[in-house]
Write a protein that holds these residues in place. Structure first.
Motif, PDB file in Angstrom:
ATOM      1  N   HIS A 120     -22.186  -5.986  89.133  1.00  0.00           N
ATOM      2  CA  HIS A 120     -22.248  -6.941  88.030  1.00  0.00           C
ATOM      3  C   HIS A 120     -23.634  -7.566  88.012  1.00  0.00           C
ATOM      4  CE1 HIS A 120     -21.573 -10.867  86.058  1.00  0.00           C
ATOM      5  NE2 HIS A 120     -20.784 -10.160  85.301  1.00  0.00           N
TER       6      HIS A 120
ATOM      7  N   HIS B  65     -19.579  -8.990  80.101  1.00  0.00           N
ATOM      8  CA  HIS B  65     -20.087  -8.676  81.438  1.00  0.00           C
ATOM      9  C   HIS B  65     -21.033  -7.486  81.358  1.00  0.00           C
ATOM     10  CE1 HIS B  65     -17.510 -11.388  83.624  1.00  0.00           C
ATOM     11  NE2 HIS B  65     -16.417 -10.864  83.102  1.00  0.00           N
TER      12      HIS B  65
ATOM     13  N   PHE C 201     -22.163  -4.627  83.557  1.00  0.00           N
ATOM     14  CA  PHE C 201     -21.611  -4.082  84.790  1.00  0.00           C
ATOM     15  C   PHE C 201     -21.565  -2.560  84.762  1.00  0.00           C
ATOM     16  CE2 PHE C 201     -18.011  -3.742  82.012  1.00  0.00           C
ATOM     17  CZ  PHE C 201     -17.273  -2.678  82.493  1.00  0.00           C
TER      18      PHE C 201
ATOM     19  N   ILE D  37     -12.599  -7.591  86.518  1.00  0.00           N
ATOM     20  CA  ILE D  37     -13.953  -8.052  86.849  1.00  0.00           C
ATOM     21  C   ILE D  37     -13.934  -9.552  87.101  1.00  0.00           C
ATOM     22  CG2 ILE D  37     -16.292  -8.413  85.937  1.00  0.00           C
ATOM     23  CD1 ILE D  37     -15.949  -5.686  84.501  1.00  0.00           C
TER      24      ILE D  37
END
Length: 163
Positions: free
Chosen positions: A10, A19, A21, A90
């Motif tokens: 991340h 996010h 990632f 996540i």
């Protein structure tokens, strides 16, 4: 169907709307997809791994829509999908890492403030002596709450929800 992630990388500095990632998505314990997102608000990208023969992302989305509750937002209900599940995974992983970091650096107590659960961090290294002192203060009523450092799973789960 059990969906998990591993090898999460991340990048908070690149996360603008979503996010940023990369991760491996596992379906029922089998590595299935490499997932990624640049963090600029676009959808996740899924690339099937060589040798994977399980359900496709479309089949997973259909299964999630039919077998899991919808996702509820600001007055909206959306069918659950792989992207929502990955985002939740996540978020859970990032919260777990934040809590692990806090527990290594400070003494953490779970309590309530005006009826709402909160975490209090004491600027003490979580040594055996410091933890014993806080346990003693909790037992004597000098401090309210539950010690999170070294706590059992239910206390950790409640602390994770607050990180």
């Amino acid at each position: 169907m059990k969906i998990t992630i591993k090898k999460l990388r991340h990048c908070a500095s690149l996360s603008q709307e979503t996010h940023a990632f990369t991760a491996i998505i596992c379906v029922d314990g089998v590595a299935a997809f490499e997932a990624s997102n640049a963090g600029c608000g676009g959808p996740d990208q899924y690339h099937e791994l060589r040798g994977y023969s399980g359900p496709s992302t479309a089949e997973i989305d259909a299964w999630l829509a039919a077998n899991t509750p919808p996702s509820k937002g600001e007055g909206d209900e959306l069918q659950n999908c792989l992207e929502f599940v990955v985002c939740d995974l996540i978020n859970a992983e990032l919260a777990r890492k934040r809590l692990d970091h806090l527990l290594k650096a400070k003494v953490i107590v779970l309590d309530t403030d005006e009826g709402a659960p909160v975490l209090f961090a004491y600027k003490l290294k979580p040594t055996a002596e410091a933890l014993a002192a806080i346990r003693g203060r909790i037992a004597s009523g000098q401090i309210r709450g539950e010690l999170v450092n070294g706590a059992d799973a239910p206390v950790i789960a409640r602390a994770l929800a607050l990180v």
